[in-house]
Design a protein around this motif. Structure first.
Motif, PDB file in Angstrom:
ATOM      1  N   LEU A 157      -3.435 -69.582  83.577  1.00 49.82           N
ATOM      2  CA  LEU A 157      -3.212 -69.912  84.987  1.00 49.82           C
ATOM      3  C   LEU A 157      -2.813 -71.372  85.202  1.00 49.82           C
ATOM      4  O   LEU A 157      -1.802 -71.638  85.861  1.00 49.82           O
ATOM      5  N   PRO A 158      -3.564 -72.368  84.697  1.00 49.08           N
ATOM      6  CA  PRO A 158      -3.182 -73.759  84.973  1.00 49.08           C
ATOM      7  C   PRO A 158      -1.811 -74.128  84.423  1.00 49.08           C
ATOM      8  O   PRO A 158      -1.034 -74.828  85.073  1.00 49.08           O
ATOM      9  N   VAL A 159      -1.495 -73.661  83.201  1.00 52.46           N
ATOM     10  CA  VAL A 159      -0.196 -73.998  82.606  1.00 52.46           C
ATOM     11  C   VAL A 159       0.925 -73.301  83.374  1.00 52.46           C
ATOM     12  O   VAL A 159       2.005 -73.871  83.584  1.00 52.46           O
ATOM     13  N   LEU A 160       0.684 -72.067  83.814  1.00 52.86           N
ATOM     14  CA  LEU A 160       1.682 -71.382  84.622  1.00 52.86           C
ATOM     15  C   LEU A 160       1.939 -72.147  85.919  1.00 52.86           C
ATOM     16  O   LEU A 160       3.092 -72.279  86.359  1.00 52.86           O
ATOM     17  N   GLY A 161       0.871 -72.669  86.524  1.00 51.34           N
ATOM     18  CA  GLY A 161       1.051 -73.476  87.729  1.00 51.34           C
ATOM     19  C   GLY A 161       1.914 -74.701  87.469  1.00 51.34           C
ATOM     20  O   GLY A 161       2.772 -75.053  88.278  1.00 51.34           O
ATOM     21  N   ALA A 162       1.698 -75.346  86.305  1.00 48.96           N
ATOM     22  CA  ALA A 162       2.512 -76.516  85.957  1.00 48.96           C
ATOM     23  C   ALA A 162       3.971 -76.131  85.754  1.00 48.96           C
ATOM     24  O   ALA A 162       4.885 -76.849  86.192  1.00 48.96           O
ATOM     25  N   ILE A 163       4.212 -74.991  85.118  1.00 47.87           N
ATOM     26  CA  ILE A 163       5.584 -74.530  84.893  1.00 47.87           C
ATOM     27  C   ILE A 163       6.259 -74.211  86.222  1.00 47.87           C
ATOM     28  O   ILE A 163       7.421 -74.575  86.455  1.00 47.87           O
ATOM     29  N   LEU A 164       5.549 -73.541  87.103  1.00 47.51           N
ATOM     30  CA  LEU A 164       6.115 -73.206  88.416  1.00 47.51           C
ATOM     31  C   LEU A 164       6.425 -74.474  89.211  1.00 47.51           C
ATOM     32  O   LEU A 164       7.432 -74.536  89.926  1.00 47.51           O
ATOM     33  N   ARG A 165       5.554 -75.482  89.074  1.00 46.85           N
ATOM     34  CA  ARG A 165       5.802 -76.748  89.766  1.00 46.85           C
ATOM     35  C   ARG A 165       7.049 -77.423  89.219  1.00 46.85           C
ATOM     36  O   ARG A 165       7.885 -77.935  89.979  1.00 46.85           O
ATOM     37  N   GLU A 166       7.201 -77.424  87.898  1.00 42.14           N
ATOM     38  CA  GLU A 166       8.372 -78.042  87.282  1.00 42.14           C
ATOM     39  C   GLU A 166       9.657 -77.291  87.639  1.00 42.14           C
ATOM     40  O   GLU A 166      10.735 -77.891  87.722  1.00 42.14           O
ATOM     41  N   MET A 167       9.558 -75.968  87.850  1.00 38.29           N
ATOM     42  CA  MET A 167      10.726 -75.156  88.188  1.00 38.29           C
ATOM     43  C   MET A 167      10.927 -75.040  89.695  1.00 38.29           C
ATOM     44  O   MET A 167      11.823 -74.324  90.150  1.00 38.29           O
ATOM     45  N   ASP A 168      10.091 -75.732  90.472  1.00 46.71           N
ATOM     46  CA  ASP A 168      10.173 -75.706  91.938  1.00 46.71           C
ATOM     47  C   ASP A 168      10.002 -74.276  92.474  1.00 46.71           C
ATOM     48  O   ASP A 168      10.705 -73.858  93.390  1.00 46.71           O
ATOM     49  N   LEU A 169       9.053 -73.540  91.888  1.00 45.15           N
ATOM     50  CA  LEU A 169       8.803 -72.160  92.309  1.00 45.15           C
ATOM     51  C   LEU A 169       7.432 -71.976  92.956  1.00 45.15           C
ATOM     52  O   LEU A 169       7.064 -70.848  93.297  1.00 45.15           O
ATOM     53  N   LEU A 170       6.673 -73.069  93.131  1.00 45.65           N
ATOM     54  CA  LEU A 170       5.344 -72.916  93.715  1.00 45.65           C
ATOM     55  C   LEU A 170       5.400 -72.370  95.139  1.00 45.65           C
ATOM     56  O   LEU A 170       4.523 -71.630  95.567  1.00 45.65           O
ATOM     57  N   GLY A 171       6.437 -72.744  95.880  1.00 47.28           N
ATOM     58  CA  GLY A 171       6.565 -72.253  97.248  1.00 47.28           C
ATOM     59  C   GLY A 171       7.329 -70.945  97.347  1.00 47.28           C
ATOM     60  O   GLY A 171       7.463 -70.380  98.433  1.00 47.28           O
ATOM     61  N   ASP A 172       7.820 -70.448  96.224  1.00 52.93           N
ATOM     62  CA  ASP A 172       8.595 -69.209  96.200  1.00 52.93           C
ATOM     63  C   ASP A 172       7.650 -68.013  96.189  1.00 52.93           C
ATOM     64  O   ASP A 172       6.563 -68.061  95.609  1.00 52.93           O
ATOM     65  N   VAL A 174       7.885 -65.201  94.584  1.00 51.46           N
ATOM     66  CA  VAL A 174       7.672 -64.747  93.214  1.00 51.46           C
ATOM     67  C   VAL A 174       6.681 -65.664  92.503  1.00 51.46           C
ATOM     68  O   VAL A 174       5.807 -65.203  91.756  1.00 51.46           O
ATOM     69  N   GLY A 175       6.791 -66.958  92.737  1.00 53.62           N
ATOM     70  CA  GLY A 175       5.852 -67.894  92.121  1.00 53.62           C
ATOM     71  C   GLY A 175       4.430 -67.665  92.578  1.00 53.62           C
ATOM     72  O   GLY A 175       3.487 -67.684  91.782  1.00 53.62           O
ATOM     73  N   ARG A 176       4.240 -67.424  93.880  1.00 57.56           N
ATOM     74  CA  ARG A 176       2.892 -67.167  94.401  1.00 57.56           C
ATOM     75  C   ARG A 176       2.336 -65.851  93.858  1.00 57.56           C
ATOM     76  O   ARG A 176       1.144 -65.739  93.558  1.00 57.56           O
ATOM     77  N   GLY A 180      -1.014 -65.322  91.503  1.00 61.27           N
ATOM     78  CA  GLY A 180      -2.043 -64.337  91.834  1.00 61.27           C
ATOM     79  C   GLY A 180      -2.334 -63.406  90.671  1.00 61.27           C
ATOM     80  O   GLY A 180      -3.492 -63.120  90.348  1.00 61.27           O
ATOM     81  N   TYR A 181      -1.269 -62.924  90.029  1.00 62.03           N
ATOM     82  CA  TYR A 181      -1.452 -62.061  88.853  1.00 62.03           C
ATOM     83  C   TYR A 181      -2.190 -62.817  87.747  1.00 62.03           C
ATOM     84  O   TYR A 181      -3.065 -62.259  87.072  1.00 62.03           O
ATOM     85  N   ALA A 182      -1.807 -64.073  87.522  1.00 55.99           N
ATOM     86  CA  ALA A 182      -2.439 -64.869  86.472  1.00 55.99           C
ATOM     87  C   ALA A 182      -3.915 -65.102  86.763  1.00 55.99           C
ATOM     88  O   ALA A 182      -4.750 -65.122  85.844  1.00 55.99           O
ATOM     89  N   ALA A 183      -4.264 -65.267  88.033  1.00 57.34           N
ATOM     90  CA  ALA A 183      -5.669 -65.444  88.405  1.00 57.34           C
ATOM     91  C   ALA A 183      -6.481 -64.203  88.057  1.00 57.34           C
ATOM     92  O   ALA A 183      -7.595 -64.295  87.526  1.00 57.34           O
ATOM     93  N   ILE A 349       6.878 -50.721  92.590  1.00 51.88           N
ATOM     94  CA  ILE A 349       6.286 -50.925  93.915  1.00 51.88           C
ATOM     95  C   ILE A 349       7.274 -51.546  94.903  1.00 51.88           C
ATOM     96  O   ILE A 349       6.911 -51.837  96.043  1.00 51.88           O
ATOM     97  N   GLY A 350       8.531 -51.755  94.454  1.00 59.93           N
ATOM     98  CA  GLY A 350       9.544 -52.170  95.417  1.00 59.93           C
ATOM     99  C   GLY A 350      10.201 -53.504  95.186  1.00 59.93           C
ATOM    100  O   GLY A 350      11.076 -53.886  95.959  1.00 59.93           O
ATOM    101  N   GLU A 351       9.807 -54.239  94.136  1.00 59.22           N
ATOM    102  CA  GLU A 351      10.487 -55.504  93.850  1.00 59.22           C
ATOM    103  C   GLU A 351      11.904 -55.224  93.348  1.00 59.22           C
ATOM    104  O   GLU A 351      12.173 -54.185  92.741  1.00 59.22           O
ATOM    105  N   THR A 352      12.817 -56.147  93.612  1.00 60.07           N
ATOM    106  CA  THR A 352      14.152 -56.028  93.031  1.00 60.07           C
ATOM    107  C   THR A 352      14.054 -56.285  91.526  1.00 60.07           C
ATOM    108  O   THR A 352      13.092 -56.893  91.049  1.00 60.07           O
ATOM    109  N   TRP A 353      15.071 -55.823  90.770  1.00 64.49           N
ATOM    110  CA  TRP A 353      15.050 -56.057  89.328  1.00 64.49           C
ATOM    111  C   TRP A 353      14.991 -57.540  88.979  1.00 64.49           C
ATOM    112  O   TRP A 353      14.212 -57.941  88.109  1.00 64.49           O
ATOM    113  N   PRO A 354      15.791 -58.417  89.627  1.00 61.24           N
ATOM    114  CA  PRO A 354      15.696 -59.846  89.274  1.00 61.24           C
ATOM    115  C   PRO A 354      14.300 -60.415  89.508  1.00 61.24           C
ATOM    116  O   PRO A 354      13.783 -61.153  88.661  1.00 61.24           O
ATOM    117  N   ASP A 355      13.667 -60.072  90.637  1.00 58.78           N
ATOM    118  CA  ASP A 355      12.325 -60.589  90.900  1.00 58.78           C
ATOM    119  C   ASP A 355      11.301 -59.977  89.953  1.00 58.78           C
ATOM    120  O   ASP A 355      10.387 -60.661  89.479  1.00 58.78           O
TER     121      ASP A 355
END
Length: 430
Positions: A157-172, A174-176, A180-183, A349-355
């Protein structure tokens, strides 16, 4: 007593300077941050200082810097580092994140952990028979398979958070969802590791002894939730009424952390589990303030000592086919299990393939959490030294692949993907 003409104090200061500044400079100034998260650089730096690289290239220098007598001061700092990291991981795990997510979220979260864990368990069972040297001295085939499965199923979880922050995906979105899944993965991880440690402590044969250790562990968790957490809430309210972590509040927090770690070690589980429970038990309104006071010092100053001792345990033998087979199969099982266990149910459950694919590529992230689990299993005699070394290398490889795989998944668009993105991907339980 001086070692090689160097006093113990000077030797420790040289070690500390090398371990703290080296990985950060490689990451910050050497361009490492554009390739991998800092934890990958730290782990690789620790491995490079071990017998596999520095010990072979400059054995005389390695013998002075990392002789057994010179490691004694590092071992205490390494223990404190991993205790604080497990505590901070528990702080990051907010139970409120799980509420109101719905069945779709729970389905993907559980599948993302259980599918790779079961795949890894099946692989571990086969490896125990095919390469007995990979199993630890206390491991039966079933115990080794269970421990190996957990190692494959881990998401950090913590490392994933750092990766999402570096990729600017924390507010996305998919990132959230990925966080949640990692938690949920982390919560399941500690339940599973508790069971495996209980099994290992009891010697793998006495069912009552296994149940006793497990029962003590779960009883402690219950007491912590029902009794200790309210007491901590009232105590912190008294010493930090404004929500700021002053000196007294920091000491109270650290005392609770160390006491919890001592209790689980006394029970027969691992002190790391107690540290994680302590972090989870902290009142949520103080979590941000505690992280602000402790996180940077723990991750930047203390953790490098843990990585060094981990690196000294890693011995990669180039002509050992068993070790490289474990590395290759474990890496494939992690990538395939995490991708299949996350992307496929997310798409259903309805996500697009890219997501869905982006979610699948984020979940193999392991980092330090994997190294901690491997260390616990090595100390418990579940994994052998060669297996530990191969699995540390696997953790580094799949974590380093997280960013490029996620970027590749984000670029891919199937036929009709734009339309699908406009209508789908909103039923992911977020």
């Amino acid at each position: 007593m001086a070692m090689g003409g160097v006093s113990p104090a000077l030797l420790f200061l040289i070690q500390a300077l090398l371990l703290i500044a080296g990985p950060f400079l490689l990451w910050r100034l050497g361009g490492g941050r554009h390739v991998a998260p800092m934890v990958v650089i730290q782990i690789l730096f620790g491995v490079a200082l071990g017998p596999s690289l520095l010990g072979r290239l400059v054995p005389e220098l390695w013998g002075v810097l990392f002789a057994p007598a010179a490691l004694a001061p590092l071992s205490g700092l390494a223990l404190m580092a991993v205790v604080f990291f497990a505590f901070l991981t528990g702080l990051h795990l907010d139970p409120a994140e799980f509420r109101g997510r719905g069945g779709a979220f729970a389905t993907v979260a559980l599948s993302s952990m259980l599918v790779p864990t079961l795949l890894g368990g099946a692989l571990g069972w086969w490896l125990a028979g095919a390469f007995p040297a990979m199993t630890g001295p206390n491991a039966t085939p079933g115990l080794f398979a269970a421990g190996f499965g957990i190692c494959v199923g881990v998401t950090a979880l913590p490392v994933l958070g750092a990766i999402l922050r570096e990729m600017d995906l924390l507010g996305d979105r998919v990132g959230r969802l990925a966080l949640g899944y990692a938690a949920v993965n982390d919560a399941l991880l500690w339940l599973l590791i508790t069971a495996v440690l209980a099994w290992s402590t009891a010697g793998g044969g006495d069912a009552w002894a296994v149940a006793k250790v497990g029962l003590l562990g779960f009883t402690y968790v219950g007491v912590t939730v029902l009794v200790v957490r309210p007491l901590l809430d009232r105590l912190l309210e008294r010493v930090a009424p404004d929500g700021r972590m002053g000196d007294t509040a920091v000491v109270v927090t650290c005392a609770a952390l160390l006491a919890s770690a001592a209790v689980t070690e006394l029970i027969g589980l691992h002190y790391i589990l107690g540290a994680f429970i302590a972090g989870s038990a902290m009142p949520r309104r103080y979590a941000a303030a505690i992280l602000d006071r402790l996180e940077h010092f723990s991750t930047l100053i203390l953790l490098p000592f843990f990585f060094t001792l981990t690196g000294l345990k890693v011995t990669l033998t180039l002509d050992d086919p068993a070790q490289w087979t474990v590395f290759a199969l474990a890496s494939l099982a992690t990538l395939a299990g995490k991708m299949a266990g996350t992307a496929l149910p997310a798409r259903l459950i309805g996500e697009t393939w890219p997501d869905a694919l982006r979610l699948g590529t984020l979940m193999p992230c392991k980092g330090l959490m994997e190294v901690i689990v491997l260390t616990v299993l090595l100390e418990a005699g579940v994994l052998s030294g060669p297996c530990f070394s191969a699995m540390v290398l696997m953790a580094v490889a799949v974590t380093a692949l997280t960013q490029p795989m996620t970027r590749l998944a984000g670029w891919w668009r199937p036929a009709g993907g734009t339309a699908a993105a406009a209508t789908g991907g909103r039923r992911g339980g977020m």
